[in-house]
Design an enzyme around this catalytic site. Structure first.
Site, PDB file in Angstrom:
ATOM      1  CG  ASP A  92      37.655  40.175  35.374  1.00  0.00           C
ATOM      2  OD1 ASP A  92      37.239  39.012  35.469  1.00  0.00           O
ATOM      3  OD2 ASP A  92      38.883  40.254  35.646  1.00  0.00           O
ATOM      4  CG  ASN A 150      40.608  34.118  45.907  1.00  0.00           C
ATOM      5  OD1 ASN A 150      40.073  34.447  47.119  1.00  0.00           O
ATOM      6  ND2 ASN A 150      39.905  34.075  44.968  1.00  0.00           N
ATOM      7  CG  HIS A 187      39.835  30.718  47.972  1.00  0.00           C
ATOM      8  ND1 HIS A 187      39.250  31.113  46.668  1.00  0.00           N
ATOM      9  CD2 HIS A 187      40.772  29.768  47.865  1.00  0.00           C
ATOM     10  CE1 HIS A 187      40.318  30.500  45.951  1.00  0.00           C
ATOM     11  NE2 HIS A 187      41.159  30.015  46.658  1.00  0.00           N
ATOM     12  CG  ASP A 193      34.179  33.687  49.234  1.00  0.00           C
ATOM     13  OD1 ASP A 193      34.415  33.701  47.931  1.00  0.00           O
ATOM     14  OD2 ASP A 193      34.048  32.651  49.705  1.00  0.00           O
ATOM     15  CG  ASP A 227      37.534  38.044  39.431  1.00  0.00           C
ATOM     16  OD1 ASP A 227      37.000  37.246  38.365  1.00  0.00           O
ATOM     17  OD2 ASP A 227      38.626  38.713  39.353  1.00  0.00           O
TER      18      ASP A 227
END
Length: 196
Positions: A54, A62, A67, A71, A97
């Protein structure tokens, strides 16, 4: 242009088993690959480990940069993970994530430790997108077959438990699942159930 039926079928199969953003295997295919590796391990007495990774503080990326940049960062991380893991295993995106790694037929626990350290080292240099540098880290939980589970769901769940322990311990680290962690989760679950 109109796709031929064979192309449509191939595309549909790809979308069913792969993450649309990174192109990595998705959760469904990864789970199947783990169960397949377990069957092979039983037959050939091979080692098998699952890593649950993680990204630390990804929400801030973000929130700060949007975002779209988040991404792009996930795609860079996916590519870096594939490069490090290479032919030694399987990399999948679990969602958000979170990433999963399956290591098959490795020599001993030191091999798993070396892989975990190699993955942590990915994040020692900034992840660069365009002119923007991102300084992020990752927390990793590791479960080993058969000690930490004899099916994919249990191995993934116990790797997840260990990952949360890595986060609790200050992040940017890896933790192997162990009997104490599993017992603590069982006790917490029982206490929560009793309180309800």
């Amino acid at each position: 242009s109109v796709l031929a039926p064979a192309q449509i079928e191939k595309h549909t199969r790809y979308m069913a088993y792969n993450d649309s953003l990174t192109g990595l295997q998705n959760r469904f295919l990864f789970s199947n690959k783990v169960n397949e590796a377990i069957r092979t391990s039983k037959r050939k007495d091979q080692n098998l480990a699952v890593m649950f990774l993680d990204l630390d503080e990804f929400k801030e990326v973000n929130d700060t940069f949007g975002h779209k940049k988040g991404d792009e960062l996930l795609k860079v991380v996916a590519s870096n993970l594939e490069a490090v893991v290479s032919d030694n295993g399987v990399v999948a995106r679990f969602g958000g994530d979170e990433f999963m790694i399956l290591l098959r037929n490795y020599d001993n626990k030191d091999t798993v430790v070396n892989m975990a350290e190699s993955i942590i080292n990915i994040f020692k240099t900034n992840q660069t997108i365009g002119y923007q540098n991102f300084n992020i880290t990752a927390s990793i939980g590791i479960s080993i077959y058969p000690n930490d589970g004899e099916d994919s769901d249990t191995l993934i769940k116990n790797a997840d438990i260990a990952m949360y322990e890595a986060k609790e311990g200050g992040k940017n680290n890896y933790v192997f699942c162990n009997d104490k962690l599993k017992a603590d989760v069982a006790i917490d679950f029982q206490l929560t159930s009793d309180l309800r």
